[in-house]
Write an enzyme that holds these catalytic residues in place. Structure first.
Site, mmCIF file in Angstrom:
data_model
loop_
_atom_site.group_PDB
_atom_site.id
_atom_site.type_symbol
_atom_site.label_atom_id
_atom_site.label_comp_id
_atom_site.label_asym_id
_atom_site.label_seq_id
_atom_site.Cartn_x
_atom_site.Cartn_y
_atom_site.Cartn_z
ATOM 1 N N HIS A 1 0.866 -1.183 0.000
ATOM 2 C CA HIS A 1 0.000 0.000 0.000
ATOM 3 C C HIS A 1 0.902 1.233 0.000
ATOM 4 O O HIS A 1 2.012 1.193 0.543
ATOM 5 C CB HIS A 1 -0.829 -0.055 1.286
ATOM 6 N N ASP B 1 3.167 -4.305 8.136
ATOM 7 C CA ASP B 1 1.922 -3.570 7.919
ATOM 8 C C ASP B 1 0.790 -4.578 8.121
ATOM 9 O O ASP B 1 0.520 -5.405 7.255
ATOM 10 C CB ASP B 1 1.934 -2.992 6.502
ATOM 11 N N GLN C 1 -4.347 -5.225 7.021
ATOM 12 C CA GLN C 1 -5.311 -6.207 6.504
ATOM 13 C C GLN C 1 -5.260 -7.529 7.251
ATOM 14 O O GLN C 1 -6.171 -8.346 7.108
ATOM 15 C CB GLN C 1 -5.065 -6.463 5.005
ATOM 16 N N LYS D 1 -10.684 -0.782 10.359
ATOM 17 C CA LYS D 1 -10.840 -1.974 9.522
ATOM 18 C C LYS D 1 -11.221 -3.190 10.357
ATOM 19 O O LYS D 1 -11.326 -4.302 9.841
ATOM 20 C CB LYS D 1 -9.542 -2.253 8.771
ATOM 21 N N CYS E 1 -4.823 2.428 -3.601
ATOM 22 C CA CYS E 1 -3.614 2.995 -2.962
ATOM 23 C C CYS E 1 -2.410 2.074 -3.157
ATOM 24 O O CYS E 1 -1.552 1.960 -2.273
ATOM 25 C CB CYS E 1 -3.821 3.286 -1.485
HETATM 26 N N1 PMP Z 1 -1.795 -0.905 4.490
HETATM 27 C C1 PMP Z 1 -2.713 -1.683 3.938
HETATM 28 C C2 PMP Z 1 -2.339 -3.053 3.479
HETATM 29 C C3 PMP Z 1 -4.023 -1.203 3.799
HETATM 30 O O1 PMP Z 1 -4.943 -1.980 3.236
HETATM 31 C C4 PMP Z 1 -4.345 0.076 4.261
HETATM 32 C C5 PMP Z 1 -5.739 0.642 4.119
HETATM 33 N N2 PMP Z 1 -6.323 0.454 2.861
HETATM 34 C C6 PMP Z 1 -3.346 0.851 4.843
HETATM 35 C C7 PMP Z 1 -2.085 0.320 4.942
HETATM 36 C C8 PMP Z 1 -3.584 2.219 5.351
HETATM 37 O O2 PMP Z 1 -4.486 2.202 6.403
HETATM 38 P P1 PMP Z 1 -5.065 3.582 6.956
HETATM 39 O O3 PMP Z 1 -5.697 4.283 5.781
HETATM 40 O O4 PMP Z 1 -6.064 3.172 7.983
HETATM 41 O O5 PMP Z 1 -3.915 4.332 7.509
#
Ligand code: PMP
Length: 413
Positions: A122, A199, A202, A225, A365
């Site tokens: 991401h 990270d 997910q 999430k 993203c």
């Molecule tokens: N890493 C991953 C794998 C994600 O899926 C996401 C959210 N789509 C994020 C980071 C970022 O999370 P946040 O927008 O809550 O900071």
């Protein structure tokens, strides 16, 4: 087996209709829905004991501080952190990763050293490393994926030289669903003296995650999430690292002694929590964790494997639709990105919305990854504990309808 019918009763939004159809919410990788218990925890705080934490001697302040710190303990227990000092509140995963980039990487990386990440990150686990490498003269390396969309472990091993100071890697891709063997990644990385940031945006919401078993140095995740509110997230860090790192933001609450000239810092976690924190959302996040624990993370994982397996079978019936990511449900989370050669994902998303079905369309993203799939965008359906096979059927039926519809009218590519 989850009692999905009963679980669904706890989620007020799942009872609503969209365009006259029952809502089928399949955008859980973006954010999850919230059970009534979490929503009520927010109301209870603001109606019953709204006060600042760690400051007041009055009853409201004490109650708020107690609940707020209890929530931190719940987070620590949830990921099996050795102590609650390892749990830093942030706004979200993004801020947690930026915290490490700013408080650790900026002070430790030197020219010639490397940060190793993967091709499925991401933006929030890519862009901070681009920036910090540019600032420090370190080099960012990208570990490639196998044709199935899994981390290429041979390539990863080859890239893992003693120059690597930090491996920053996702536990589960938000585009492909691919699960990374983090335990092995950590073992290999520690073998060359590198730290590992995971990270967990997910993974933590969808499967049991034990930081001591993984032995990762940092883990980042977001409450929103995993049934919790927006605006609250977590950085877990090993305590010796947190004790040695510099603060991220300066201000109230993070200092021990202040003169007009200088200041000294509190111990973790408070060193990294300048200013009035997000009290209500942290407390409500604790309630979300209670909810998930009562159901059981292994049961949630099993439910999502079964649902993903079913969905992959049903998707295979749609001949023209390409599904990305690993073929087996066990290798992935409940995230299915797909593409139809003649329908733009945004058109598909809009069409499905008219059927009451919420999916995401776009680059998620993760622009470099989506481009590497040979498309500019994908459509993505993502599941959680309250989703059912009937909802997968509704998605497939609506997709058939969309394919018929766009086959007639055509769509600009
Ligand atoms: N890493 C991953 C794998 C994600 O899926 C996401 C959210 N789509 C994020 C980071 C970022 O999370 P946040 O927008 O809550 O900071």
């Amino acid at each position: 087996m989850l009692d999905v019918h009963t679980i669904r009763q706890d989620f007020p939004v799942l009872q609503r209709k969209v365009h006259g159809k029952p809502l089928v919410y399949l955008d859980n990788a973006a954010t999850s829905q919230k059970p009534r218990q979490v929503i009520q925890a927010l109301v209870a705080y603001y109606e019953g004991y709204n006060a600042n934490v760690h400051r007041a001697v009055h009853t409201l302040g004490e109650e708020a501080t107690q609940r707020y710190e209890e929530a931190r303990q719940k987070v620590a227990d949830f990921i099996n952190a050795p102590s609650l000092e390892c749990i830093i509140w942030t706004r979200n995963t993004t801020e947690a990763i930026n915290l490490v980039a700013s408080a650790w990487a900026r002070h430790h990386l030197k020219p010639g050293e490397e940060v190793l990440t993967s091709a499925m990150e991401h933006h929030s686990n890519l862009v901070p490393w681009q920036r910090v490498c540019a600032e420090t003269g370190a080099t960012l390396r990208i570990a490639p994926l196998t044709p199935e969309g899994l981390l290429d472990m041979d390539a990863f091993r080859r890239l893992l030289s003693p120059r690597v100071r930090l491996v920053a890697i996702t536990h589960m891709s938000n585009v492909l669903g691919s699960i990374v063997p983090v335990e092995e990644v950590v073992r290999l990385a520690h073998g060359v003296g590198a730290l590992v940031l995971v990270d967990g945006a997910q993974s933590v919401p969808h499967m049991p995650v034990d930081v001591q078993a993984l032995d990762c140095d940092f883990l980042a995740f977001s409450a929103h999430k995993m049934l919790g509110p927006t605006g609250i997230g977590v950085l877990y860090g090993k305590l010796p690292l947190l004790e040695e790192m510099e603060p991220f933001l300066m201000g109230g609450e993070m200092v021990r002694e202040v003169t007009y000239e200088r200041a000294t810092w509190k111990a973790p976690p408070f060193r990294y929590e300048a200013g009035t924190p997000n009290i209500a959302d942290a407390i409500a996040f604790g309630v979300a964790i209670d909810y998930l624990k009562a159901i059981g993370m292994s049961a949630i994982r099993q439910h999502e494997i079964a649902l993903t397996r079913y969905a992959l079978q049903r998707f295979a019936e749609l001949e023209e639709v390409q599904v990305f990511g690993p073929p087996r449900a066990e290798q992935r989370g409940g995230v299915i990105s797909f593409h139809h050669p003649d329908i733009h994902p945004h058109d598909l998303g809009t069409f499905l919305d008219r059927e009451g079905i919420a999916i995401r369309a776009g680059h998620h993203c993760a622009m470099p990854l989506v481009r590497s799939l040979g498309v500019v965008a994908t459509a993505r359906a993502s599941f959680y504990l309250y989703n059912t096979e009937e909802e997968v059927d509704a998605l497939i039926d609506a997709l058939r309808k969309a394919i018929r519809f766009f086959g007639r009218v055509g769509t600009p590519r």
